[in-house]
Design a protein around this motif. Structure first.
Motif, PDB file in Angstrom:
ATOM      1  N   THR A  69       0.840  -1.196   0.000  1.00  0.00           N
ATOM      2  CA  THR A  69       0.000   0.000   0.000  1.00  0.00           C
ATOM      3  C   THR A  69       0.878   1.251   0.000  1.00  0.00           C
ATOM      4  O   THR A  69       1.878   1.315   0.712  1.00  0.00           O
ATOM      5  CB  THR A  69      -0.925   0.021   1.240  1.00  0.00           C
ATOM      6  N   ILE A  70       0.483   2.235  -0.806  1.00  0.00           N
ATOM      7  CA  ILE A  70       1.211   3.506  -0.868  1.00  0.00           C
ATOM      8  C   ILE A  70       0.402   4.559  -0.124  1.00  0.00           C
ATOM      9  O   ILE A  70      -0.789   4.744  -0.372  1.00  0.00           O
ATOM     10  CB  ILE A  70       1.448   3.937  -2.332  1.00  0.00           C
ATOM     11  N   GLN A 125       5.390  10.347  -0.343  1.00  0.00           N
ATOM     12  CA  GLN A 125       4.760   9.055  -0.574  1.00  0.00           C
ATOM     13  C   GLN A 125       5.668   8.001   0.026  1.00  0.00           C
ATOM     14  O   GLN A 125       6.878   8.009  -0.203  1.00  0.00           O
ATOM     15  CB  GLN A 125       4.569   8.777  -2.063  1.00  0.00           C
ATOM     16  N   GLN A 129       5.733   3.604   0.915  1.00  0.00           N
ATOM     17  CA  GLN A 129       5.100   2.329   0.588  1.00  0.00           C
ATOM     18  C   GLN A 129       5.365   1.335   1.708  1.00  0.00           C
ATOM     19  O   GLN A 129       6.514   1.164   2.140  1.00  0.00           O
ATOM     20  CB  GLN A 129       5.646   1.776  -0.721  1.00  0.00           C
ATOM     21  N   CYS A 141       8.466   1.049   5.999  1.00  0.00           N
ATOM     22  CA  CYS A 141       8.086   1.673   4.735  1.00  0.00           C
ATOM     23  C   CYS A 141       9.309   2.187   3.983  1.00  0.00           C
ATOM     24  O   CYS A 141      10.312   2.572   4.588  1.00  0.00           O
ATOM     25  CB  CYS A 141       7.150   2.851   4.981  1.00  0.00           C
TER      26      CYS A 141
END
Length: 149
Positions: free
Chosen positions: A91-92, A99, A101, A131
C-alpha cells in the motif's frame, strides 16, 4: 485517493539516541528518497525500512495490558490515528508531498523488553510497519494521510 486518517506524532533517532530510550519527538520529518530520514541514524541503511509507522492502537493495547509507555518507545517514526496494520503490504500512503510504501511488518524485537518484560508479546501483531520512501517531502503532526489508489 482515499483519506484514512492523520499523523499524531513524529520521531527520529539521532546519532546520540540510545536504543534503551524512546525515540525523541521531533517537529517534522524530512523524508528523502534513496536516503531515509534526514539526520536519522538509520538513514542510508536498508532503504525498504527507512520509515517505521504504527497506529495509536499499539500504545492503547499496551495500556490495556498494564504497560504505560512514552510515545517513541516502540521505535516508530510516525504514529497515525488509525491502524495501518489493517492495510496490505505494498500500500502507498500519501502524507503531504511525501509518498511511502508499506514493505513489511516489523519483527518482534526483544529489546522492547527493556521497557517491560511482556511488551514484545503484547505488541507482536502491531509493533509497526516498515516503509520505503517513494517521494521526498516533509511530514508534520496533523498532516492528513491518504491511500494512493
Amino acid at each position: 485517493m482515499k483519506k484514512v486518517g492523520k499523523v499524531i506524532g513524529t520521531f527520529s533517532a539521532t546519532k546520540e539516541s540510545k536504543s534503551s530510550s524512546p525515540r525523541p519527538k521531533v517537529e517534522s520529518l524530512n523524508l528523502i528518497k534513496n536516503f531515509g530520514i534526514e539526520n536519522d541514524k538509520f538513514a542510508q541503511k536498508d532503504l525498504d525500512k527507512t520509515v517505521m509507522v504504527l497506529g495509536l492502537n499499539s500504545y492503547e493495547r499496551s495500556v490495556e495490558n498494564g504497560v504505560s509507555l512514552e510515545f517513541g518507545s516502540l521505535g516508530e517514526n510516525i504514529i497515525f490515528d488509525f491502524n495501518p496494520h489493517a492495510l496490505l503490504i505494498g500500500t502507498i500512503l500519501q502524507i503531504g508531498e511525501c509518498q511511502i510504501q508499506i514493505m513489511q511488518k516489523c519483527t518482534m524485537c526483544d529489546h522492547l523488553s527493556i521497557f517491560h518484560k511482556r511488551l514484545p508479546k503484547i505488541v507482536k501483531d502491531c509493533r509497526g510497519l516498515y516503509c520505503k520512501i517513494l517521494k521526498n517531502g516533509t511530514i508534520k503532526v496533523d498532516f492528513e494521510v491518504y491511500i494512493k489508489e
